[in-house]
Design a protein around this motif. Structure first.
Motif, PDB file in Angstrom:
ATOM      1  N   ALA A  81      11.275  -2.356   2.662  1.00 21.16           N
ATOM      2  CA  ALA A  81      10.163  -1.472   3.028  1.00 21.16           C
ATOM      3  C   ALA A  81       9.797  -0.560   1.858  1.00 21.16           C
ATOM      4  O   ALA A  81       8.678  -0.057   1.774  1.00 21.16           O
ATOM      5  CB  ALA A  81      10.516  -0.644   4.258  1.00 21.16           C
ATOM      6  N   ARG A  83       9.795  -1.561  -1.253  1.00 21.91           N
ATOM      7  CA  ARG A  83       9.526  -2.420  -2.402  1.00 21.91           C
ATOM      8  C   ARG A  83       8.067  -2.769  -2.591  1.00 21.91           C
ATOM      9  O   ARG A  83       7.723  -3.829  -3.073  1.00 21.91           O
ATOM     10  CB  ARG A  83      10.339  -3.705  -2.284  1.00 21.91           C
ATOM     11  N   TRP A  84       7.183  -1.886  -2.200  1.00 17.10           N
ATOM     12  CA  TRP A  84       5.764  -2.154  -2.438  1.00 17.10           C
ATOM     13  C   TRP A  84       5.133  -1.017  -3.215  1.00 17.10           C
ATOM     14  O   TRP A  84       4.028  -1.153  -3.733  1.00 17.10           O
ATOM     15  CB  TRP A  84       5.019  -2.327  -1.111  1.00 17.10           C
ATOM     16  N   TRP A 140       1.270  -0.040  -5.965  1.00 18.27           N
ATOM     17  CA  TRP A 140       0.199   0.880  -5.631  1.00 18.27           C
ATOM     18  C   TRP A 140      -0.565   1.334  -6.880  1.00 18.27           C
ATOM     19  O   TRP A 140       0.021   1.628  -7.903  1.00 18.27           O
ATOM     20  CB  TRP A 140       0.780   2.090  -4.911  1.00 18.27           C
ATOM     21  N   PRO A 190      -1.275   8.805  -2.034  1.00 18.70           N
ATOM     22  CA  PRO A 190      -1.391  10.058  -1.274  1.00 18.70           C
ATOM     23  C   PRO A 190      -0.311  11.046  -1.704  1.00 18.70           C
ATOM     24  O   PRO A 190       0.810  10.658  -2.047  1.00 18.70           O
ATOM     25  CB  PRO A 190      -1.194   9.608   0.178  1.00 18.70           C
ATOM     26  N   LEU A 209       3.363  11.230  -0.037  1.00 18.29           N
ATOM     27  CA  LEU A 209       3.953   9.899   0.103  1.00 18.29           C
ATOM     28  C   LEU A 209       5.408   9.961   0.568  1.00 18.29           C
ATOM     29  O   LEU A 209       5.801   9.241   1.494  1.00 18.29           O
ATOM     30  CB  LEU A 209       3.859   9.155  -1.241  1.00 18.29           C
ATOM     31  N   GLU A 237       5.637  10.823   4.242  1.00 20.17           N
ATOM     32  CA  GLU A 237       5.119   9.805   5.149  1.00 20.17           C
ATOM     33  C   GLU A 237       6.050   8.606   5.259  1.00 20.17           C
ATOM     34  O   GLU A 237       6.305   8.102   6.356  1.00 20.17           O
ATOM     35  CB  GLU A 237       3.727   9.353   4.674  1.00 20.17           C
ATOM     36  N   ILE A 238       6.546   8.139   4.131  1.00 22.28           N
ATOM     37  CA  ILE A 238       7.443   6.982   4.172  1.00 22.28           C
ATOM     38  C   ILE A 238       8.760   7.345   4.859  1.00 22.28           C
ATOM     39  O   ILE A 238       9.268   6.597   5.702  1.00 22.28           O
ATOM     40  CB  ILE A 238       7.702   6.446   2.757  1.00 22.28           C
ATOM     41  N   SER A 252       9.218   9.594   7.050  1.00 24.84           N
ATOM     42  CA  SER A 252       8.909   9.721   8.476  1.00 24.84           C
ATOM     43  C   SER A 252       8.795   8.356   9.144  1.00 24.84           C
ATOM     44  O   SER A 252       9.314   8.134  10.242  1.00 24.84           O
ATOM     45  CB  SER A 252       7.609  10.525   8.623  1.00 24.84           C
ATOM     46  N   LEU A 253       8.124   7.421   8.479  1.00 29.33           N
ATOM     47  CA  LEU A 253       7.971   6.072   9.041  1.00 29.33           C
ATOM     48  C   LEU A 253       9.327   5.388   9.226  1.00 29.33           C
ATOM     49  O   LEU A 253       9.597   4.795  10.279  1.00 29.33           O
ATOM     50  CB  LEU A 253       7.098   5.213   8.128  1.00 29.33           C
ATOM     51  N   LEU A 254      10.171   5.482   8.218  1.00 24.22           N
ATOM     52  CA  LEU A 254      11.445   4.765   8.292  1.00 24.22           C
ATOM     53  C   LEU A 254      12.430   5.455   9.240  1.00 24.22           C
ATOM     54  O   LEU A 254      13.202   4.799   9.918  1.00 24.22           O
ATOM     55  CB  LEU A 254      12.064   4.630   6.898  1.00 24.22           C
TER      56      LEU A 254
END
Lengths: 187, 187
Positions: free
Chosen positions: A157, A159-160, A164, A170, A173, A176-177, A179-181
DNA sequence: GTCTATAACTTGATAGAC
DNA sequence: GTCTATCAAGTTATAGAC
């Protein structure tokens, strides 16, 4: 103002070239052209093509392992460790996206014994990452899922980010990441 | 019992070879050896090396796009759509991991105009995936984060399953990954 | 359909003049 | 250090005998 040594220019151009075409499809003539040399002149600065790949792969491996060691020293709390690891991956990816792409995608073109050494380093990193996840589960901080599934889902997750476009990243970042994980997609 | 046509054997062996060495590093002699032919004999079955890559890339692109279309038809609910998309990625990855690895990692070696066509298909897929995320946020079902960050985090989080050794895949893989992506790591 | 032979070209790397 | 010249080996792909 210090000028960069030509050797370093070659390494940087090579990283970009390997990123664009892949290690195998990138030729020494391509590389020479990018640093305004003839192909044969490259060999005054490096011994062989694969030497460049070695440096990229092991420099980045060292970065991740040193970052991990620092985190392990700083705190024993699994949640703090995991958050710090996520930030480590984001920071490294943003700092040198080109180099990280090559590290991620081209390491398998290393020759032995370097290939074996590299895989060992990666295994070590994954094992210590997995241990953090496992400890968090044992303490009831993390939800109990298969530790490998959690490990690889989070590792990939992250590894992208190096793909960018730097101009449109943003500002929040990290938040947000993380928080997502940690808390997922659902409100 | 029907025997596989030799053409299909060649395509399957090529996919494995491209997976192992990468498209550029894989030679037609390597491939010929694996199907017990001389390199020149391959050209009785295929027109050129890149034709094999084309088939792998576009067959898989079609699979994802058809899967997405079926989901869009089945339900309009963003959460149901997202869950179905996660399952789609897992199913495809488990069904043909070799082919998916090549599709994921080697598509950039396509020649024009196929490369451009392929990128267009991928953009279309990403756009429709992003739309699902956006709708979910608008409806208050998903947490509001940058839609691109959410899109790429989930897309890449699903890009390691094809590396998994098939013998050790946990039975509840769908549930665990869906749970991780939708609700996160924290208890 | 498969083979041998080969064309036409690219590859990484070296030798030696300057 | 950079160049020209070159090598040996490898590349995809084709021609034509069987």
């Amino acid at each position: 103002m210090a000028t960069k040594p030509k050797k370093q220019l070659i390494y940087e151009a090579a990283a970009r070239l390997f990123q664009e075409k892949g290690y195998s499809a990138a030729s020494m003539r391509d590389l020479a052209e990018r640093v305004n040399l003839k192909a044969s002149s490259l060999y005054s600065h490096i011994r062989k093509k694969e030497e460049i790949l070695q440096k990229i792969c092991f420099d980045n491996a060292r970065r991740f392992l040193q970052g991990l060691a620092a985190i392990e020293q700083k705190t024993a709390d699994p949640l703090e460790r995991l958050e710090a690891l996520i930030h480590l991956h984001i920071d490294i990816a943003l700092d040198d996206p080109t180099s990280i792409t090559v590290f991620n995608d081209e390491w398998r073109h290393l020759e032995e014994p370097y290939l074996g050494d590299f895989v060992k380093l990666r295994r070590d990193y994954e094992q210590r990452f997995r241990q953090i996840i496992q400890t968090g589960m044992d303490q009831g901080v993390f939800r109990k899922v298969d530790p490998n599934t959690a490990l690889f889902t989070m590792l990939t997750a992250l590894r992208w980010i190096h793909y960018w476009n730097p101009t449109q990243i943003p500002g929040n970042l990290h938040t947000e990441i993380t928080s997502l994980l940690l808390r997922g997609m659902v409100e």
